[in-house]
Write a protein that holds these residues in place. Structure first.
Motif, mmCIF file in Angstrom:
data_model
loop_
_atom_site.group_PDB
_atom_site.id
_atom_site.type_symbol
_atom_site.label_atom_id
_atom_site.label_comp_id
_atom_site.label_asym_id
_atom_site.label_seq_id
_atom_site.Cartn_x
_atom_site.Cartn_y
_atom_site.Cartn_z
ATOM 1 N N LYS A 59 -20.201 -24.259 36.814
ATOM 2 C CA LYS A 59 -21.421 -22.903 35.828
ATOM 3 C C LYS A 59 -20.302 -22.969 34.471
ATOM 4 O O LYS A 59 -19.507 -23.232 33.995
ATOM 5 C CB LYS A 59 -20.722 -22.001 36.559
ATOM 6 N N VAL A 60 -21.708 -22.416 33.483
ATOM 7 C CA VAL A 60 -21.369 -22.408 32.334
ATOM 8 C C VAL A 60 -21.878 -20.450 32.310
ATOM 9 O O VAL A 60 -22.650 -20.388 32.756
ATOM 10 C CB VAL A 60 -22.239 -22.768 31.335
ATOM 11 N N LEU A 61 -20.570 -19.819 31.348
ATOM 12 C CA LEU A 61 -21.185 -18.780 31.162
ATOM 13 C C LEU A 61 -20.614 -17.860 30.012
ATOM 14 O O LEU A 61 -19.332 -18.763 29.612
ATOM 15 C CB LEU A 61 -19.703 -17.360 32.072
ATOM 16 N N ILE A 62 -21.593 -17.490 29.233
ATOM 17 C CA ILE A 62 -21.366 -17.269 28.105
ATOM 18 C C ILE A 62 -21.759 -15.779 27.542
ATOM 19 O O ILE A 62 -22.856 -15.138 27.629
ATOM 20 C CB ILE A 62 -22.269 -18.171 26.831
ATOM 21 N N ASP A 63 -20.347 -14.858 26.680
ATOM 22 C CA ASP A 63 -20.829 -13.521 27.640
ATOM 23 C C ASP A 63 -20.436 -13.179 25.582
ATOM 24 O O ASP A 63 -19.642 -13.897 24.810
ATOM 25 C CB ASP A 63 -19.486 -12.689 27.915
ATOM 26 N N ASN A 64 -21.600 -12.126 24.703
ATOM 27 C CA ASN A 64 -21.461 -12.164 23.442
ATOM 28 C C ASN A 64 -22.436 -11.076 23.751
ATOM 29 O O ASN A 64 -22.722 -10.022 23.931
ATOM 30 C CB ASN A 64 -23.020 -12.952 22.634
ATOM 31 N N GLN A 115 -12.374 4.974 10.238
ATOM 32 C CA GLN A 115 -12.654 4.999 11.440
ATOM 33 C C GLN A 115 -14.289 4.113 11.894
ATOM 34 O O GLN A 115 -15.518 4.941 12.114
ATOM 35 C CB GLN A 115 -12.981 6.757 11.811
ATOM 36 N N SER A 116 -14.548 4.239 10.924
ATOM 37 C CA SER A 116 -15.689 3.057 10.954
ATOM 38 C C SER A 116 -15.956 1.513 10.490
ATOM 39 O O SER A 116 -15.134 1.058 9.600
ATOM 40 C CB SER A 116 -16.501 4.042 9.326
ATOM 41 N N TYR A 117 -16.282 0.491 11.564
ATOM 42 C CA TYR A 117 -15.956 -0.323 11.313
ATOM 43 C C TYR A 117 -17.022 -1.514 12.290
ATOM 44 O O TYR A 117 -17.510 -0.604 13.636
ATOM 45 C CB TYR A 117 -13.903 -0.790 11.989
ATOM 46 N N GLY A 118 -17.314 -2.409 12.500
ATOM 47 C CA GLY A 118 -17.683 -3.623 13.588
ATOM 48 C C GLY A 118 -16.897 -4.770 14.375
ATOM 49 O O GLY A 118 -16.159 -4.882 13.657
ATOM 50 N N PHE A 119 -17.193 -5.342 14.902
ATOM 51 C CA PHE A 119 -16.127 -6.199 15.423
ATOM 52 C C PHE A 119 -17.590 -7.197 16.178
ATOM 53 O O PHE A 119 -18.690 -6.834 16.546
ATOM 54 C CB PHE A 119 -15.143 -6.235 16.438
ATOM 55 N N ASN A 120 -16.939 -8.579 16.449
ATOM 56 C CA ASN A 120 -18.108 -10.016 17.373
ATOM 57 C C ASN A 120 -17.245 -9.973 18.174
ATOM 58 O O ASN A 120 -16.242 -10.860 17.634
ATOM 59 C CB ASN A 120 -18.900 -10.590 16.407
ATOM 60 N N TYR A 121 -17.009 -10.076 19.340
ATOM 61 C CA TYR A 121 -16.702 -10.429 20.553
ATOM 62 C C TYR A 121 -18.474 -11.560 21.227
ATOM 63 O O TYR A 121 -18.341 -11.150 21.721
ATOM 64 C CB TYR A 121 -16.325 -9.605 21.788
ATOM 65 N N ARG A 122 -16.513 -12.566 21.697
ATOM 66 C CA ARG A 122 -17.580 -14.135 22.021
ATOM 67 C C ARG A 122 -16.448 -14.325 23.556
ATOM 68 O O ARG A 122 -15.546 -14.787 23.332
ATOM 69 C CB ARG A 122 -18.133 -14.801 20.792
ATOM 70 N N ARG A 123 -17.186 -14.488 25.001
ATOM 71 C CA ARG A 123 -15.940 -15.507 25.496
ATOM 72 C C ARG A 123 -16.669 -16.202 26.104
ATOM 73 O O ARG A 123 -18.169 -15.959 26.943
ATOM 74 C CB ARG A 123 -15.630 -14.213 26.349
ATOM 75 N N ASN A 124 -16.246 -17.794 26.565
ATOM 76 C CA ASN A 124 -16.737 -18.367 27.161
ATOM 77 C C ASN A 124 -16.247 -19.128 28.060
ATOM 78 O O ASN A 124 -14.741 -19.423 28.592
ATOM 79 C CB ASN A 124 -17.884 -19.346 26.471
#
Length: 823
Positions: free
Chosen positions: A460-465, A487-496
């Protein structure tokens, strides 16, 4: 992807090659017809045996016109059986294939119903409430009256080994680390808020709940407590049929519509369901006292408020099924989920005292805070599953593609005004949109080497963005707002996650023991742009086994072991400070490590001749790097250059080890033919050892009882009561809770329609919840009054013509794809 396709092509070609080298040129054909109606029989089973033996040479199902052709038969003498549910089997013996007569035509085969006259068919398949299987426990909801106008959380309260608190937090055998699935597949709707998601699924849509406390190598290793799979209703009957359910009550209304169409090899289903919780008012108070030894002062903080809340949700979906051949099946599903939780007009009166150690008042500050919060979540789920079966029973290949796309939005605001005019009015507005896309591709293959040994493997391959942005504006003294960059910001999260497993099912010592054993490997890789933080990937090897011994036909025992992990989610890792309530702030911890669990379970089940059954399970669990929330008090907490006073900061940490020992008991007893009792009891002791913190050893229990009575004439009544005891945790105590419900249902129109009345906590408008938190320098008490009283009316109606075929041997059982590595 290339690897998965290579496996798929190799297996199909291998099976085709085997069939070509081992088969002959003989054929047996015919047409299966109902002897009375003269209608063709679709999916009749034609089986070819070697003469004088039970060895199956080949077989096939008839098509929509009743035609069949069994080919690839070597020369020889055979016995041919034509069989179908509801009809007498027709046998041809002998049937000879030879070089001079390679083709045999059986002609029109008239099959006779097992009843003399078949004007209509009524199926009464009494499914047991609880089914204990080697790898899971299944709770069937067909006759769950008290939850009929509720949601998934109401159903879960009755499921063995599961406990639910007043806020919708779910534990499995005392563990809150539970992996939730819908129809065996993950959904991004669970990513936003588990409790909210479980309140968005009407109970009328749920067919069963599967509890897997000891998942094998075929399942994801995530979730130290185990897996809960919610199976939604589906239909495999031929023809057009469906159901309508509607419930209305004083606090909640929900409804659902299911429509299924199946003709020949094609089937389609569509559903729509939704629910709405009317405006309800919760009351809450917070009383905290803290000590500052350096300043020799005592701070007292009191907050009294109310929270009006409204919830609404709906789900809709489409599923398609195509039986390409008797050995190839393709299933596609498309679903959409929407949820909205609105809490507006929250008023909180706040009073802060600062006292000297002598008791003299240094300051007395009173304020009023008005706040609101609106949370909405939208999720689209898409799946495509292919299943191929081979000539040998149990030899099969599964392929699954599953994608989930979620969009969430949280808007909050709060304004605080102070009495006396010594402090200016403060406030903020915050908008937090986010997106989560999850994709998984899995392949699973099962090969029976003989009747007692089967090998399974898969990958299995699981890709979570996920991406998230927060924009916060602060109220100025002029009454206008300005952006708060801190108190203002953004982020990107990736988990494979990349996974593979190998397992085996076996029978040993002349059927004395049956079992499953295997090992799973997972590689978890993480990438996140949290400021100044690097999250490393890690490897997981998860062995597991289950052994079962049948003492006789009515009782069995089983022993299992599983190695499980709990991966920190993005919400646990995100270091952003949530200051929607400036006196109760929460934040994530990017340094969290995965929690490791070693779980043992010993179970015993017994079925009695009078219909009674019991299931007992004892368990031992040891978790290292145990993840728990910890609350710490600060007189002054500085966040990005801004000071906040009298703050309780909640943060999740790895806090040493946790050991749990406990047992659960389920029993169902038919006291008489009309009166039935069911009970579910769970008790255990949990011990936490955390370096630098005081350890805690706590015993807790949960018990419920369900009594039903059949008055005859299709009138049934039910009473249900549930109690969860208090639970001590590190620096906090969870309060006890008791709730109960009553229900009655009357069926009519040949049991196709029903009307029901329900009452939840009819004599208690609120449940009082008192929770304590404490630390080296503070003691805090939260008192909440949660509205629980409700009265409801439920209507349901089933419609359409039901026709038997090969796929309808179970009552409305959804033939879900075995997602294997994706489970």
């Amino acid at each position: 992807m290339r690897f998965l396709l290579t496996i798929l092509i190799f297996i199909i070609l291998s099976d085709t090659s085997f069939a070509q080298t081992s088969s002959g040129k003989g054929k047996i054909s015919g047409t299966v017809i109902d002897a009375i109606t003269k209608e063709p029989i679709d999916f009749a089973t034609i089986t070819v045996f070697k003469i004088g033996t039970k060895e199956v040479v080949n077989g096939i199902s008839s098509d929509a016109k009743g035609n069949f052709t069994v080919s690839g038969l070597p020369n020889g003498i055979y016995r041919v059986s034509v069989d179908f549910i509801g009809y007498k089997a027709t046998v041809f013996d002998p049937v000879t294939i030879s070089a001079t007569a390679p083709t045999v035509t059986l002609g029109t085969i008239l099959v006779v119903s097992t009843v003399d006259q078949l004007q209509s068919v009524t199926v009464t398949a009494k499914t047991p409430i609880i089914e204990n299987k080697i790898d899971k426990t299944v709770y069937n909801t067909a006759n769950d009256l008290t939850a009929q106008n509720g949601v998934a959380l109401d159903v879960l309260k009755k499921v063995p080994m599961v406990s639910v608190d007043i806020d919708g937090n779910v534990e499995l055998q005392g563990s809150a680390s539970v992996r939730f699935l819908i129809n065996g597949k993950p959904s991004s709707i669970f990513g936003a808020s588990l409790a909210d998601a479980l309140q968005s699924i009407p109970a009328s849509q749920i067919k069963s709940v599967e509890v897997i406390t000891s998942p094998g190598a075929k399942y994801d290793a995530n979730g130290t407590g185990g897996i809960i799979n919610i199976v939604l209703k589906d239909n495999k009957f031929q023809g057009i049929n469906g159901s309508i359910n509607y419930s209305v009550g004083t606090r909640l209304q929900n409804g659902s519509l299911n429509l299924n169409i199946k003709k020949g090899n094609f089937g389609a289903g569509v559903f729509f369901s939704g629910n709405q919780q009317f405006n309800t008012m919760s009351k809450n108070t917070l009383d905290r006292i803290s000590y500052n030894s350096a300043r020799d002062t005592i701070s007292k903080f009191f907050q009294d408020g109310n929270s009006p809340q409204k919830r609404a949700s709906y789900q809709t979906g489409l599923n398609l099924n195509w039986s390409i051949s008797s050995k190839d099946e393709l299933t596609a599903t498309l679903g959409y989920n929407h949820f909205n939780n609105n809490t507006t007009g929250v008023n909180s009166q706040i009073q802060e005292y600062l006292l000297a150690s002598s008791g003299k008042t240094i300051s007395d500050l009173k304020s009023l805070r008005n706040s609101s919060s609106n949370f909405s979540a939208n999720s689209t789920d898409l799946s495509l599953a292919y299943k191929k079966t081979f000539n040998k029973d149990g030899h099969e290949l599964d392929f699954l593609y599953n994608a989930s796309f979620g969009n969430n939005l949280v808007n909050t605001s709060q304004v605080s005004t102070y009495q006396g005019g010594n402090f200016p009015t403060t406030g903020l507005n915050s908008s937090n949109p986010g997106k989560e896309n999850e994709t998984e591709i899995s392949v699973n293959y099962a090969l029976p080497l003989n009747k007692k040994f089967t090998i399974e493997s898969g990958a299995k391959v699981l890709i979570d963005n996920l991406n998230n942005s927060v924009v916060t504006d602060t109220l100025l003294s002029t009454g206008s707002y300005i952006n708060n960059t801190n108190q203002s910001y953004g982020f990107n999260y990736r988990r494979n996650v990349y996974a593979a497993y190998l397992s085996a099912s076996f029978t040993l010592f002349k059927d004395f023991i049956t079992g499953k054993a295997g090992i799973r490997y997972e590689r978890t890789g993480k990438v996140a742009d949290f400021s100044g933080t690097e999250i490393a990937g890690y490897n997981t090897f998860a062995p597991s086994f289950t052994l079962q011994h049948k003492l006789d036909d009515s009782q069995s025992i089983k022993l299992s072991y599983t190695y499980r992990i709990e991966r920190p989610d993005y919400g646990d890792l995100n270091p952003f400070y949530n200051i929607s309530d400036p006196h109760n702030i929460s934040t994530g911890n990017p340094l969290l490590k995965p929690e490791i669990g070693n779980n043992f379970e010993l179970g015993y089940s017994k079925n009695f001749k009078n219909g009674a059954n019991i299931y007992f399970a004892g368990y031992y669990r040891r978790n290292s790097d145990d993840m728990q929330q910890l609350t710490t008090y600060y007189d002054i907490l500085s966040i990005n250059g801004t000071d906040y006073d009298a703050v309780s900061l909640t943060k999740r940490l790895n806090l040493g080890n946790q050991t749990s020992v406990g047992a659960s008991l389920f029993a169902s007893v038919p006291v008489t033919d009309k009166f039935n009792l069911r009970t579910n009891i769970q008790a255990g002791n949990r011990n936490n050892v955390s370096p630098g913190l005081a350890g805690v050893s706590a015993f807790s229990y949960r018990a419920n009882i369900n009594a039903s009575y059949d008055f005859g004439n299709n009138l049934l009544a039910e009473v249900f009561g549930n109690y969860n005891s208090t639970q001590k945790n590190l620096r906090s105590t969870r309060p006890a809770v008791f709730n109960y419900s009553l229900a009655v249902r009357k069926q009519f129109l040949g049991k196709n329609a029903s009307i029901g009345l329900t009452a939840a906590n009819p004599f208690n408008r609120y449940i009082k919840q008192r929770q304590t938190s404490f630390g080296p320098n503070f003691d805090q008490t939260n008192l909440r009054m949660v509205p629980v009283q409700s009265f409801g009316l439920t209507l349901s109606y089933k419609f359409g013509k039901l026709q038997f075929n090969k796929d309808s041997r179970e009552d409305n059982a959804p033939q879900l794809p075995d997602v294997g590595a994706g489970k």
